[in-house]
Each structure stands twice: as C-alpha cells, then as structure tokens.
Design an enzyme around this catalytic site. Structure first.
Site, PDB file in Angstrom:
ATOM      1  N   GLU A   1      -4.290   0.466  -6.406  1.00 55.00           N
ATOM      2  CA  GLU A   1      -4.551   0.314  -4.970  1.00 55.00           C
ATOM      3  C   GLU A   1      -5.432   1.288  -4.327  1.00 55.00           C
ATOM      4  O   GLU A   1      -5.362   2.523  -3.921  1.00 55.00           O
ATOM      5  CB  GLU A   1      -3.022   0.719  -4.371  1.00 55.00           C
ATOM      6  CG  GLU A   1      -1.764  -0.324  -4.515  1.00 55.00           C
ATOM      7  CD  GLU A   1      -0.888  -0.352  -3.480  1.00 55.00           C
ATOM      8  OE1 GLU A   1      -0.723  -1.430  -3.077  1.00 55.00           O
ATOM      9  OE2 GLU A   1      -0.412   0.659  -3.018  1.00 55.00           O
TER      10      GLU A   1
ATOM     11  N   HIS B   1       2.996   6.255  -4.298  1.00 50.95           N
ATOM     12  CA  HIS B   1       2.200   5.482  -3.521  1.00 50.95           C
ATOM     13  C   HIS B   1       1.209   6.430  -2.527  1.00 50.95           C
ATOM     14  O   HIS B   1       1.501   7.412  -2.716  1.00 50.95           O
ATOM     15  CB  HIS B   1       3.068   4.662  -2.433  1.00 50.95           C
ATOM     16  CG  HIS B   1       2.358   3.658  -1.381  1.00 50.95           C
ATOM     17  ND1 HIS B   1       1.860   4.002  -0.545  1.00 50.95           N
ATOM     18  CD2 HIS B   1       2.267   2.337  -1.672  1.00 50.95           C
ATOM     19  CE1 HIS B   1       1.284   3.058   0.024  1.00 50.95           C
ATOM     20  NE2 HIS B   1       1.518   2.052  -0.485  1.00 50.95           N
TER      21      HIS B   1
HETATM   22  P1  PGA Z   1      -1.462  -3.498   2.672  1.00 52.19           P
HETATM   23  O1  PGA Z   1      -0.491  -2.500   1.817  1.00 52.19           O
HETATM   24  O2  PGA Z   1      -1.091  -4.701   1.877  1.00 52.19           O
HETATM   25  O3  PGA Z   1      -0.841  -3.614   3.842  1.00 52.19           O
HETATM   26  O4  PGA Z   1      -2.764  -2.960   2.550  1.00 52.19           O
HETATM   27  C1  PGA Z   1      -0.305  -2.209   0.413  1.00 52.19           C
HETATM   28  C2  PGA Z   1       0.362  -1.042   0.189  1.00 52.19           C
HETATM   29  O5  PGA Z   1       0.248   0.070   0.679  1.00 52.19           O
HETATM   30  O6  PGA Z   1       1.180  -1.152  -0.871  1.00 52.19           O
END
Ligand code: PGA
Length: 262
Positions: free
Chosen positions: A166, A94
């Site tokens: 992401e 992550h």
């Molecule tokens: P968020 O986080 O939906 O608050 O942007 C997503 C993540 O960090 O996995």
C-alpha cells in the site's frame, strides 16, 4: 490455486448499528463465492456483534490491529489472544498505525509474531511515503518493512502470511495519487523476491501479496488481473455496499478467468 482475497478496511468508521446495516446490505448483494475470500475488518468495538451477524461461508473477519502481549496490565488494548476465536485475519502495520501512532519496525514484528502464535493470519501492510518515493528510497523502505516484520517467523509460517503493498501516496486519505498498475506489479514482485531470497521459493510463491490504495470498481480489474496480485485491500470504497459488491464481483470474475486458463 490461490483464492483471491478482497479485504474491506472500515478504519474508524461506522457505529455498531451502521456496521450492522452495511453487513445486511452486503448479505443482500454478495453471493457465496467459494473461489475467493471476502474479509471484513470492522472496528474493535463492532467485531463481536458483527461476528454473530455474518454468514461465515461468505465473509471472514479481520481486526485492524492487536496488542502483541497475550494478557496483562495494558489498559485500553486488545490482544490477538483475545480475538483468536473471532477473527481469521489481522491487519498489521497499516500506514495509519505507522504514521499516526508511530509504530516502529520492532513493534510491528512483535505483532506479526503474536498474531501467528494465536493462529491469526497477519495482513502485513508495507509501502513508502511520497517523499521516500521521490528520493528513490521506495525499495529500501519496502525491504526494511518486510524483512523486519517476518524476521521471527519460520519459512512455513511465512507461506501463510498476506502482505499488502500500500504505497502511502496512493491511499485515499493520505495523498490519494493515482498509481499505475504496472508500477504496482513491479513493487509486488519485489516483495515476493525479498521473501524468496530470505525463505525460499515455496514461501515466496505461497505467500499472498495484495495491492491497496484507492481501489475502486473502475480500476479493481486492472489490479486484480496483474500477475502475482492475490487480491486487494479496500478502504474508502468498502464503506459503500454497491462499490464493494462490484469489487468482489470483479475479483470473482478475474479468479474464474484465471482458473479457466490454468
Ligand atoms: P483507500 O484505503 O482504499 O481508501 O485508499 C486503503 C487502506 O488504507 O487500506
């Protein structure tokens, strides 16, 4: 037909009792949907108690991390081997781990391998920073992150992996900038393309690719309906049972519509 995946990343939020209350609320509101998978990723501390509270037909569990060695003098760490009976999935790489804990490509590769070795499906997170995007480096960054993370896996193992795109600039706690679903689709296609070039068509089409970054009920349908998008990874909105329930219902609806047209 692949099942859409909705993953709740609770990050370092919720005490054991708060987590228990949220799980209780989710049980009240989310029905058993056999055509989608809903995965909760609580903190390490709450994984064990939550595992005893959830209806496993409705919810699966993920850890938010894990240590790549199975056992040893690694004070403070929890290995994938230790959680193998508790979780089906582990979030690995992550952006919070890459940025706050300076996790590099090799460590993330070792974690992916350790998860797979212990029968846990990695949810590998990849994505570029705002700067990298501005400098036209996004593709190179994604390429490096994907290629290195899966480099010790066989094509068969890669088929089962989940990769979450992401972009760091879209995550609510980093820049939280709005993303365009069509741009996100291109990035997700690119991830599949990398897998295809390295490991072939079957690995590329069976691997699940998710989108994550400020997903909320108002835009969840736009992301979940993108061709090739197998689900969403939800941070902030997953802490609110109403919002998370809405996102799960949208995923169920999109999945059913897709199946009707298949
Ligand atoms: P968020 O986080 O939906 O608050 O942007 C997503 C993540 O960090 O996995």
């Amino acid at each position: 037909m692949k099942k859409k995946l909705v993953v709740a990343n609770w990050k370092m939020h919720l005490s054991t009792s708060e987590a228990s209350i949220l799980v209780h609320r989710l049980h009240e509101h989310i029905k058993t949907h056999r055509t989608i998978e809903v995965v909760l990723a609580p903190s390490m501390l709450t994984l064990q108690p939550i595992s005893l509270e959830i209806d496993s037909r409705r919810f699966k569990l993920a850890s938010q991390d894990g240590y790549p060695k199975d056992d040893g003098p690694y004070t403070g760490e929890v290995s994938f081997a230790m959680m193998r009976d508790l979780v089906d999935y582990s979030i690995i790489g992550h952006s919070a781990r890459r940025i706050y804990f300076e996790e590099g490509l090799e460590l993330i590769r070792d974690k992916v391998q350790a998860a797979v070795r212990n029968g846990i499906t990695p949810i590998l997170c990849v994505g570029e920073t705002k700067n990298e995007r501005a400098q036209g480096e996004a593709k190179r960054v994604i390429h490096d992150q994907v290629t290195s993370a899966v480099s010790n896996l066989t094509a068969e193992e890669i088929e089962k992996i989940v990769i979450a795109y992401e972009p760091i600039w879209a995550i609510s706690t980093f820049d939280g900038e709005p993303s365009k679903p069509e741009d996100m689709q291109r990035a997700m296609e690119y991830i599949r393309q990398i897998i295809k070039e390295l490991y072939g068509e079957a690995a590329a089409s069976n691997a699940r690719v998710l989108y994550g970054g400020s997903v909320e009920p108002h835009d969840a349908r736009a992301y979940l309906s993108l061709p090739g998008c197998d689900g969403v990874l939800v941070g902030a909105a997953s802490l609110n049972y109403r919002q998370f329930t809405d996102i799960v219902e949208i995923a169920y609806d999109v999945q059913n519509q897709t199946e009707d047209h298949a």
